[in-house]
Enzyme design. Structure first.
Site, short mmCIF file in Angstrom:
data_model
loop_
_atom_site.label_atom_id
_atom_site.label_comp_id
_atom_site.label_asym_id
_atom_site.label_seq_id
_atom_site.Cartn_x
_atom_site.Cartn_y
_atom_site.Cartn_z
N ARG A 1 0.85 -1.18 0.00
CA ARG A 1 0.00 0.00 0.00
C ARG A 1 0.89 1.23 0.00
O ARG A 1 2.01 1.20 0.54
CB ARG A 1 -0.88 0.03 1.25
N HIS B 1 -1.52 1.10 -9.93
CA HIS B 1 -2.15 0.07 -9.08
C HIS B 1 -2.61 -1.10 -9.96
O HIS B 1 -3.79 -1.51 -9.91
CB HIS B 1 -3.32 0.65 -8.28
#
Lengths: 313, 313
Positions: free
Chosen positions: A228, A276
């Protein structure tokens, strides 16, 4: 059984998920826009970053099945019903995709392909020293489904692979050493060329990749962040890259996504930015995994991949 | 036995090769600058692009052992003694390096990492569709030591792998289909997403990757050239890329090396340029391989990896 599908999808995505899930769950009713009376009888919700309040007012809810592997955003939602079991997405196809991206990034760092990319821009023809894979030490942070898949693929490619986990007691694939604990991590970093972060985001792991972490690595080490954005202290990483302490960073996740257009990462020639996309959930396989778990609930069998809310993943 | 080491090395490279080879060949005398009388008794020459005439005036020469895998430049040298056996370098470490670079390039093409690189320059955040490896068809041209190593690694990564060889009758690693012949090639190209060229350069293979070849590929196919620059018709490749017929090319070898600074490949955003570095000979292992062959000659055993001069490799 009545089911809810709730996520921040565009219309095409929602239609794909609904079609695939409904086909797998033909004995049940999968609702996208339930009426108030439907909401009284919904027993399971299949979610992907659900909008706020989507999970409120569901008195009979017994399962929240995530379509995404990471549940940190879901758990941070204050409207999430506090007692309902949550299941993560654990899909071998997702772990395969993550292993591909990790192998690509480690090969690129090992063999200098990012450096060759910089040289190409300057029309510079220069061969770099070539080492064997067994001369390159890779440290995986995290050894869940993703980490395990990456460990197997990296080991098979010949790399020296160590994995760091919370406990240090996780069983590991053949030839992969497992370590645990903060002091052990610092010592291992000193012998690590490439760090691959695949940790879940929790209070313990937030900001782990900071100035002290980078300082513990050898000069010209490299960092891959597929966990993350909040695992990394951006200012510390940029300083380490600018000072030449670190050689390169491959980043797929960011504090704010999409990464703002003015962020320095975009134009930094020692940063590779992915949107992502290191491992995208493939609806074809993920719908089957989610449906199987909902079906288990319907049949009174145990639900797989339950999230431990106190642990955070 | 007196031996010659001849190559276009810089001083540091020559010193490394001499030290490693001499250590392996301690019963023999390895000369870099032989006298006229030494030349009369030299029986084997270990070479890496030897300067013109380096191999002339060696009346007792019985073996030319190349340190490089490709011998097209060596065979094209008009001063090469016509009858002396030539051996190529066949080093598993070299094949490993080639397989790493091939896997990196195929992963990048499959998963869109070159496209993400272009998006990064424009600060564009957009996820591309993600497919599984078994949805990607790769065609290897050539199935020698390099091709075989690449085939194994690509197959293990899950790709659909076909190999094209001169005869089409070569035995292949498990799960790899082998084809041969010009018509079969055209048909296979229509179903191929990524072509990897690993052929030796011969009269038959020169210019094989031309306009007709690219036209036989599906739109948005990609080409990896790790063979020789002269396998590709540059103007045809540039046109196919400019017209959007091909998606990307990864090129390691060129008609003229180093690639001239003004060549369009350098700045083309659909071309990745490597400086003939897909697989560098590693002196640590290659010296052992070359020495073992020279030792076989000294002991009257058969020499391995003999070049067929009429075939050209």
């Amino acid at each position: 059984m009545k089911l809810l599908l709730a996520g921040r999808f565009d219309d095409a995505e929602r239609a794909i998920w609904h079609r695939l899930l409904a086909a797998e769950l033909s004995g049940h009713e999968l609702l996208i826009a339930p009426s108030e009376s439907d909401r009284q009888s919904i027993e399971a919700a299949i979610v992907a970053n659900p909008p706020p309040d989507a999970l409120q007012g569901l008195p009979r809810l017994r399962l929240v099945q995530s379509l995404w592997a990471g549940v940190d955003r879901l758990l941070a939602d204050p409207t999430l019903p506090p007692k309902v079991p949550i299941a993560r997405m654990v899909d071998p196809a997702l772990a395969d995709a993550m292993a591909q991206t990790t192998l690509w990034a480690v090969l690129a760092l090992h063999r200098g392909f990012f450096e060759y990319q910089r040289q190409q821009r300057a029309a510079t023809w220069r061969q770099l020293a070539q080492r064997r894979a067994d001369e390159v030490a890779v440290l995986l942070l995290g050894l869940g489904e993703m980490g395990r898949s990456c460990a197997v693929v990296l080991k098979r490619a010949g790399y020296r692979v160590t994995a760091w986990t919370r406990s240090g007691r996780t069983t590991a694939p053949d030839g992969v050493r497992v370590i645990g604990g903060a002091d052990t991590l610092r010592r291992q970093l000193a012998e690590t060329e490439v760090v691959v972060n695949l940790l879940p985001l929790t209070a313990d792991t937030r900001g782990l990749l900071d100035a002290a972490f980078f300082a513990a690595m050898p000069r010209h080490g490299a960092v891959i962040n597929f966990g993350r954005g909040a695992h990394v202290v951006d200012a510390d990483l940029l300083l380490a890259l600018d000072e030449g302490r670190l050689r390169h960073a491959v980043l797929d996740v960011f504090h704010h996504e999409p990464l703002p257009a003015e962020h320095r990462y975009w134009q930094h020639d020692r940063v590779t930015v992915l949107p992502h996309a290191a491992a995208l959930t493939d609806p074809r396989s993920a719908a089957r995994v989610a449906a199987a778990n909902v079906q288990a609930l319907a049949e009174g069998r145990p639900v797989a991949h339950r999230v431990d809310r106190t642990r955070g993943y």
